[in-house]
Scaffold this motif. Structure first.
Motif, PDB file in Angstrom:
ATOM      1  N   LEU A   1      -7.372  -4.932   4.030  1.00  0.00           N
ATOM      2  CA  LEU A   1      -6.278  -4.922   3.058  1.00  0.00           C
ATOM      3  C   LEU A   1      -6.720  -4.243   1.764  1.00  0.00           C
ATOM      4  O   LEU A   1      -5.950  -3.493   1.156  1.00  0.00           O
ATOM      5  CB  LEU A   1      -5.810  -6.345   2.783  1.00  0.00           C
ATOM      6  N   GLN A   2      -7.949  -4.492   1.348  1.00  0.00           N
ATOM      7  CA  GLN A   2      -8.468  -3.831   0.151  1.00  0.00           C
ATOM      8  C   GLN A   2      -8.456  -2.316   0.325  1.00  0.00           C
ATOM      9  O   GLN A   2      -8.070  -1.575  -0.585  1.00  0.00           O
ATOM     10  CB  GLN A   2      -9.891  -4.317  -0.131  1.00  0.00           C
ATOM     11  N   ALA A   3      -8.867  -1.854   1.497  1.00  0.00           N
ATOM     12  CA  ALA A   3      -8.843  -0.425   1.783  1.00  0.00           C
ATOM     13  C   ALA A   3      -7.415   0.108   1.745  1.00  0.00           C
ATOM     14  O   ALA A   3      -7.157   1.205   1.215  1.00  0.00           O
ATOM     15  CB  ALA A   3      -9.472  -0.151   3.142  1.00  0.00           C
ATOM     16  N   ALA A   4      -6.469  -0.662   2.308  1.00  0.00           N
ATOM     17  CA  ALA A   4      -5.073  -0.228   2.335  1.00  0.00           C
ATOM     18  C   ALA A   4      -4.487  -0.160   0.929  1.00  0.00           C
ATOM     19  O   ALA A   4      -3.742   0.768   0.601  1.00  0.00           O
ATOM     20  CB  ALA A   4      -4.254  -1.170   3.208  1.00  0.00           C
ATOM     21  N   GLN A   5      -4.823  -1.129   0.099  1.00  0.00           N
ATOM     22  CA  GLN A   5      -4.298  -1.133  -1.264  1.00  0.00           C
ATOM     23  C   GLN A   5      -4.819   0.059  -2.064  1.00  0.00           C
ATOM     24  O   GLN A   5      -4.139   0.550  -2.965  1.00  0.00           O
ATOM     25  CB  GLN A   5      -4.669  -2.451  -1.946  1.00  0.00           C
ATOM     26  N   ALA A   6      -6.026   0.514  -1.730  1.00  0.00           N
ATOM     27  CA  ALA A   6      -6.600   1.677  -2.424  1.00  0.00           C
ATOM     28  C   ALA A   6      -6.062   2.994  -1.873  1.00  0.00           C
ATOM     29  O   ALA A   6      -5.953   3.977  -2.615  1.00  0.00           O
ATOM     30  CB  ALA A   6      -8.124   1.645  -2.309  1.00  0.00           C
TER      31      ALA A   6
ATOM     32  N   ASN B   1       4.238   0.231  -2.312  1.00  0.00           N
ATOM     33  CA  ASN B   1       5.457  -0.147  -1.589  1.00  0.00           C
ATOM     34  C   ASN B   1       5.244  -0.137  -0.084  1.00  0.00           C
ATOM     35  O   ASN B   1       5.884  -0.890   0.649  1.00  0.00           O
ATOM     36  CB  ASN B   1       6.623   0.764  -1.970  1.00  0.00           C
ATOM     37  N   ARG B   2       4.317   0.716   0.408  1.00  0.00           N
ATOM     38  CA  ARG B   2       4.042   0.751   1.844  1.00  0.00           C
ATOM     39  C   ARG B   2       3.312  -0.504   2.281  1.00  0.00           C
ATOM     40  O   ARG B   2       3.624  -1.083   3.321  1.00  0.00           O
ATOM     41  CB  ARG B   2       3.223   2.002   2.205  1.00  0.00           C
ATOM     42  N   VAL B   3       2.347  -0.942   1.496  1.00  0.00           N
ATOM     43  CA  VAL B   3       1.638  -2.184   1.815  1.00  0.00           C
ATOM     44  C   VAL B   3       2.621  -3.347   1.814  1.00  0.00           C
ATOM     45  O   VAL B   3       2.586  -4.213   2.685  1.00  0.00           O
ATOM     46  CB  VAL B   3       0.496  -2.435   0.806  1.00  0.00           C
ATOM     47  N   GLN B   4       3.520  -3.347   0.850  1.00  0.00           N
ATOM     48  CA  GLN B   4       4.530  -4.403   0.783  1.00  0.00           C
ATOM     49  C   GLN B   4       5.450  -4.364   1.994  1.00  0.00           C
ATOM     50  O   GLN B   4       5.801  -5.405   2.557  1.00  0.00           O
ATOM     51  CB  GLN B   4       5.337  -4.266  -0.506  1.00  0.00           C
ATOM     52  N   GLU B   5       5.855  -3.169   2.411  1.00  0.00           N
ATOM     53  CA  GLU B   5       6.711  -3.033   3.592  1.00  0.00           C
ATOM     54  C   GLU B   5       6.036  -3.617   4.835  1.00  0.00           C
ATOM     55  O   GLU B   5       6.683  -4.284   5.646  1.00  0.00           O
ATOM     56  CB  GLU B   5       7.025  -1.556   3.839  1.00  0.00           C
ATOM     57  N   LEU B   6       4.751  -3.357   4.981  1.00  0.00           N
ATOM     58  CA  LEU B   6       4.030  -3.829   6.162  1.00  0.00           C
ATOM     59  C   LEU B   6       3.901  -5.348   6.180  1.00  0.00           C
ATOM     60  O   LEU B   6       3.744  -5.939   7.255  1.00  0.00           O
ATOM     61  CB  LEU B   6       2.644  -3.176   6.229  1.00  0.00           C
ATOM     62  N   HIS B   7       3.969  -5.969   5.012  1.00  0.00           N
ATOM     63  CA  HIS B   7       3.890  -7.428   4.932  1.00  0.00           C
ATOM     64  C   HIS B   7       5.269  -8.090   4.979  1.00  0.00           C
ATOM     65  O   HIS B   7       5.370  -9.301   4.822  1.00  0.00           O
ATOM     66  CB  HIS B   7       3.181  -7.859   3.643  1.00  0.00           C
ATOM     67  N   ALA B   8       6.305  -7.303   5.185  1.00  0.00           N
ATOM     68  CA  ALA B   8       7.670  -7.837   5.073  1.00  0.00           C
ATOM     69  C   ALA B   8       7.938  -8.958   6.067  1.00  0.00           C
ATOM     70  O   ALA B   8       8.561  -9.971   5.726  1.00  0.00           O
ATOM     71  CB  ALA B   8       8.680  -6.708   5.251  1.00  0.00           C
ATOM     72  N   LYS B   9       7.495  -8.810   7.314  1.00  0.00           N
ATOM     73  CA  LYS B   9       7.822  -9.814   8.319  1.00  0.00           C
ATOM     74  C   LYS B   9       7.194 -11.169   8.025  1.00  0.00           C
ATOM     75  O   LYS B   9       7.895 -12.184   8.024  1.00  0.00           O
ATOM     76  CB  LYS B   9       7.424  -9.323   9.714  1.00  0.00           C
TER      77      LYS B   9
END
Length: 203
Positions: free
Chosen positions: A108-113, A118-126
């Protein structure tokens, strides 16, 4: 016939390589959020051309790794019985969610960087929607506070999970205490304050 048979074989090889690369990305990024494409290629046992043939950028591969972990986590959360007392269900979701966040913290740290917020947020939507729906049911049932919108409380719980994961990663918190703490904090956020009993639900 030989030419026709070769095409499915190549497709199977391509799928196998893509799977190896994603698994390697999860492993490498899980150890080091700054792992490079070269690190991941070595872990997967493939060349750079094969790696970039499947994932043209590090961002695309980081996203694939996060999607894989979220899908695995969703399988775990799907097993949680959502039909019981919302307080018991929330405790179970937070404890299970903590374990998943802890396992995926470095990815997740890598993804946030690497990815847009908004993409990280979209992936956590479910997973966030699952918690939102539970909180809303608890509000309707009268066991969770109704003066704060369910989506705001769900967002707070999301930040609690990630904050605790960060404290564990830096050594400020014993990981054996984390599941209990995240559950207690979640219940405290959603609990009805004595002076708010009977207030209408926030829209």
């Amino acid at each position: 016939m030989a030419h026709t048979a070769a095409k499915p074989a190549r497709r199977a090889d391509a799928r196998h390589n893509a799977e190896k690369i994603v698994q390697a990305a999860v492993a490498c990024l899980g150890r080091n959020a700054e792992a490079s494409m070269n690190d991941i290629a070595r872990e997967a046992g493939v060349g750079r051309m094969t790696l970039y043939g499947h994932f043209p950028s590090r961002e695309a591969l980081v996203e694939a790794a996060l999607i894989r972990l979220l899908a695995q986590g969703d399988e775990v959360l799907e097993a949680v019985d959502l039909s019981g007392d919302p307080r018991d269900v929330l405790r179970a979701l937070m404890e299970s969610g903590w374990l998943l966040i802890a396992q995926a913290a470095s990815v997740l740290q890598a993804a946030q960087a690497a990815l847009p917020p908004n993409r990280v947020q979209e992936l956590h939507a479910k997973p966030e929607q699952r918690v939102h729906d539970l909180i809303r049911r608890g509000q309707v049932d009268g066991v969770f506070r109704a003066d704060i919108p369910a989506d705001l409380m769900a967002s707070v719980l999301h930040h609690i999970l990630h904050g605790v994961a960060g404290d564990v990663a830096t050594g400020r918190l014993d990981p054996t205490d984390a599941p209990r703490f995240v559950a207690q904090m979640a219940l405290a956020v959603c609990a009805i304050p004595p002076t708010h009993a009977g207030l209408p639900a926030a829209q």
